[in-house]
Structure formats: C-alpha cells, structure tokens
Design an enzyme around this catalytic site. Structure first.
Site, PDB file in Angstrom:
ATOM      1  N   ASP A  76      20.120  -1.378   1.543  1.00  0.00           N
ATOM      2  CA  ASP A  76      20.209  -2.536   2.444  1.00  0.00           C
ATOM      3  C   ASP A  76      20.283  -3.842   1.662  1.00  0.00           C
ATOM      4  O   ASP A  76      20.092  -3.856   0.444  1.00  0.00           O
ATOM      5  CB  ASP A  76      19.024  -2.548   3.435  1.00  0.00           C
ATOM      6  CG  ASP A  76      17.671  -2.313   2.763  1.00  0.00           C
ATOM      7  OD1 ASP A  76      17.588  -2.410   1.534  1.00  0.00           O
ATOM      8  OD2 ASP A  76      16.701  -2.030   3.480  1.00  0.00           O
TER       9      ASP A  76
ATOM     10  N   ASN B 128       5.826  -0.593   9.848  1.00  0.00           N
ATOM     11  CA  ASN B 128       6.137  -0.218  11.232  1.00  0.00           C
ATOM     12  C   ASN B 128       7.017   1.037  11.310  1.00  0.00           C
ATOM     13  O   ASN B 128       7.581   1.328  12.358  1.00  0.00           O
ATOM     14  CB  ASN B 128       6.826  -1.383  11.957  1.00  0.00           C
ATOM     15  CG  ASN B 128       8.175  -1.751  11.321  1.00  0.00           C
ATOM     16  OD1 ASN B 128       8.592  -1.140  10.351  1.00  0.00           O
ATOM     17  ND2 ASN B 128       8.834  -2.751  11.880  1.00  0.00           N
TER      18      ASN B 128
ATOM     19  N   HIS C 241       9.796   1.595   9.579  1.00  0.00           N
ATOM     20  CA  HIS C 241      11.236   1.445   9.326  1.00  0.00           C
ATOM     21  C   HIS C 241      11.637   2.090   8.005  1.00  0.00           C
ATOM     22  O   HIS C 241      10.838   2.183   7.075  1.00  0.00           O
ATOM     23  CB  HIS C 241      11.698  -0.015   9.427  1.00  0.00           C
ATOM     24  CG  HIS C 241      11.316  -0.919   8.299  1.00  0.00           C
ATOM     25  ND1 HIS C 241      10.952  -2.227   8.485  1.00  0.00           N
ATOM     26  CD2 HIS C 241      11.272  -0.730   6.956  1.00  0.00           C
ATOM     27  CE1 HIS C 241      10.706  -2.799   7.320  1.00  0.00           C
ATOM     28  NE2 HIS C 241      10.892  -1.908   6.381  1.00  0.00           N
TER      29      HIS C 241
ATOM     30  N   GLU D 201      14.796  -0.729  12.113  1.00  0.00           N
ATOM     31  CA  GLU D 201      13.533  -1.087  12.763  1.00  0.00           C
ATOM     32  C   GLU D 201      13.278  -0.155  13.960  1.00  0.00           C
ATOM     33  O   GLU D 201      14.189   0.547  14.416  1.00  0.00           O
ATOM     34  CB  GLU D 201      13.616  -2.542  13.243  1.00  0.00           C
ATOM     35  CG  GLU D 201      13.809  -3.563  12.126  1.00  0.00           C
ATOM     36  CD  GLU D 201      12.528  -3.891  11.353  1.00  0.00           C
ATOM     37  OE1 GLU D 201      11.662  -3.016  11.207  1.00  0.00           O
ATOM     38  OE2 GLU D 201      12.414  -5.047  10.891  1.00  0.00           O
TER      39      GLU D 201
HETATM   40  C1  GLP Z   1      11.712  -3.365   2.955  1.00  0.00           C
HETATM   41  C2  GLP Z   1      12.922  -2.490   2.612  1.00  0.00           C
HETATM   42  C3  GLP Z   1      12.590  -1.040   2.696  1.00  0.00           C
HETATM   43  C4  GLP Z   1      11.258  -0.774   2.037  1.00  0.00           C
HETATM   44  C5  GLP Z   1      10.173  -1.466   2.793  1.00  0.00           C
HETATM   45  C6  GLP Z   1       8.795  -1.273   2.185  1.00  0.00           C
HETATM   46  O1  GLP Z   1      11.681  -3.863   4.217  1.00  0.00           O
HETATM   47  N1  GLP Z   1      14.053  -2.737   3.427  1.00  0.00           N
HETATM   48  O2  GLP Z   1      13.632  -0.297   2.090  1.00  0.00           O
HETATM   49  O3  GLP Z   1      11.012   0.604   2.040  1.00  0.00           O
HETATM   50  O4  GLP Z   1      10.453  -2.833   2.858  1.00  0.00           O
HETATM   51  O5  GLP Z   1       8.580  -2.192   1.160  1.00  0.00           O
HETATM   52  P1  GLP Z   1       7.328  -2.184   0.218  1.00  0.00           P
HETATM   53  O6  GLP Z   1       7.528  -1.066  -0.725  1.00  0.00           O
HETATM   54  O7  GLP Z   1       7.354  -3.510  -0.449  1.00  0.00           O
HETATM   55  O8  GLP Z   1       6.128  -1.984   1.073  1.00  0.00           O
END
Ligand code: GLP
Length: 238
Positions: A67, A133, A135, A140
């Site tokens: 993404d 959440n 995702h 989402e």
């Molecule tokens: C972001 C990314 C995800 C990632 C998530 C968790 O929103 N789009 O790909 O898995 O956050 O991030 P973190 O590892 O910082 O908790």
C-alpha cells in the site's frame, strides 16, 4: 491457518525473517509482497543480515509494496516508498526496477497495479502486518473479500494510530491498497503481530470465522496462511 506462538518478540521476528529469507532463496520463487509498519522494522533488519551473509545474488527478485498513502510527495519521508528504501532496498543495494509501488500518481492506479502484479506472474509470498482494528494493508473494516487494489479512506482510528509516523503536519486520510482479493491470490501469506496493542484483534481473528468487521479474518481459509505471534499479541487467545 497455521499459528506459530513464539516465546519472545525477537523469536517471532526471527521466525518471519527466516521464512522470508528461505522463500526468497528459492530459485523458483521470485516475486514477493512486502508490508510496512513498526512491526516490520526488525524483520527487515534481520532479513538484510541473512541475505547479505548468504552471499547469494538476488538481482532477479521483484518486490511489490502492499500500500501507499495519497497526498505525499514522491519519496516523502513518511511514505512507504521511503520506508522500504530505508529498511530494505538501500541496505541491500537493490535496483529501482526490482520494486513496484502502488502508482498513486495514475488515474487508473488500482487496475494498473493489478496488471503489474499479473505481468510478473503473481506474488509468491505476501508479508503482512495487522492494524489494531484488524485491517490488512489498508483494507479497513467493511472491506469486501474480493476487493482489488483501490483507493481507500482511512478510518479515524488508523489515522490516529499512524500519526506518530509523520514527520510534519501532513497526515494522509486515504491510501492506495492492494485489496483483500489481491492479497488472497498470493500463494503464501505470512502475518506477523507483536505487542499488546494487537492482542484483542488477534483474539478476534483466531476465535471467529470470516467477518468483514475484521478484514484479516478473510485470510483464514487461505491454504497457506501462517500467523506468527509474540507472547503479548497471543496473550488473549484461549
Ligand atoms: C499500517 C499498514 C499496515 C500495517 C499496519 C500495522 O496501517 N498499512 O500494512 O500492517 O499499519 O502497523 P504497525 O506495525 O506499525 O502496527
């Protein structure tokens, strides 16, 4: 779904780095999907060590990012492009043409990215983190199981959870994300969750069937889905 519960965060990170490394070393498997986020930083650090120490040539490997935010300048310090350059591409000395980034500058961005993935023969292994959440990528809650790469609005919770990663006042509210359907097409999925902020989501994921309120639950019926957990993320599983 295979669940690997590790004895420590370091062990969980090491497990995921090793799975990735071994898959990348397989001469028949050349296309990989990469994730960003704080969880993955130590994974890339370890993966880089493993890859460098191996002395192997990885110049035919290709990497697709899961993404990217809209509204940031190209290579902005808070972009996922900058993230992967910093944590993986530059330390490995990989060329730009080995990486594919969600083409946020194009009007048919989603369709183009799907074409790019297909043109490379599809993703062998997709690395994933998980949002608090539930995702995956930026799919989402409410996302459809067969969704493809598209522009998505971020929820207020996600915007808040990621706010500290922004170096200036620009905090994006939308992103281009591989869809759940896109992710499910990868031959293998590896999701890493660490820390207590993920414990509730992991508890829900493990104990419930597919449910669009937790997009990660759509991965449960993938034939090769491995969930790697540290003790904190696993702490609420029965
Ligand atoms: C972001 C990314 C995800 C990632 C998530 C968790 O929103 N789009 O790909 O898995 O956050 O991030 P973190 O590892 O910082 O908790």
């Amino acid at each position: 779904m295979q669940i690997i519960q590790c004895q420590s965060k370091d062990q969980a990170v090491s497990k995921v780095a090793t799975i990735l490394f071994e898959t990348i070393c397989d001469e028949k498997r050349n296309v990989f999907g990469l994730a960003t986020g704080r969880t993955m930083e130590p994974v890339y650090a370890e993966l880089v060590k493993l890859m460098k120490n191996s002395g192997k040539d990885f110049s035919n490997k290709r990497f697709f990012m899961l993404d990217e935010y809209y509204g940031l300048t190209d290579n902005h310090e808070s972009s996922f492009k900058f993230y992967i350059k910093t944590h993986f591409q530059n330390p490995m000395g990989f060329k730009d043409d080995q990486f594919f980034f969600p083409p946020v500058h194009l009007s048919d961005a989603g369709q183009q990215y799907e074409r790019d993935i297909r043109a490379q023969g599809g993703v062998e292994l997709q690395l994933l983190g998980i949002g608090q959440n539930g995702h995956i990528g930026f799919n989402e809650p409410g996302s459809e199981k067969d969704s493809l790469t598209r522009r998505v609005d971020l929820t207020p919770d996600t915007i808040e959870a990621n706010r500290e990663q922004f170096v200036d006042d620009i905090v994006p509210v939308d992103a281009l994300s591989m869809g759940i359907g896109t992710i499910l097409r990868a031959k293998e999925l590896v999701l890493l969750a660490t820390g207590k902020s993920k414990a509730d989501t992991i508890q829900f994921l493990v104990n419930n069937q597919e449910n669009s309120s937790c997009p990660a639950s759509f991965l449960k019926n993938h034939p090769r889905f491995t969930l790697v957990l540290d003790p904190e993320a696993a702490s609420k599983i029965n």
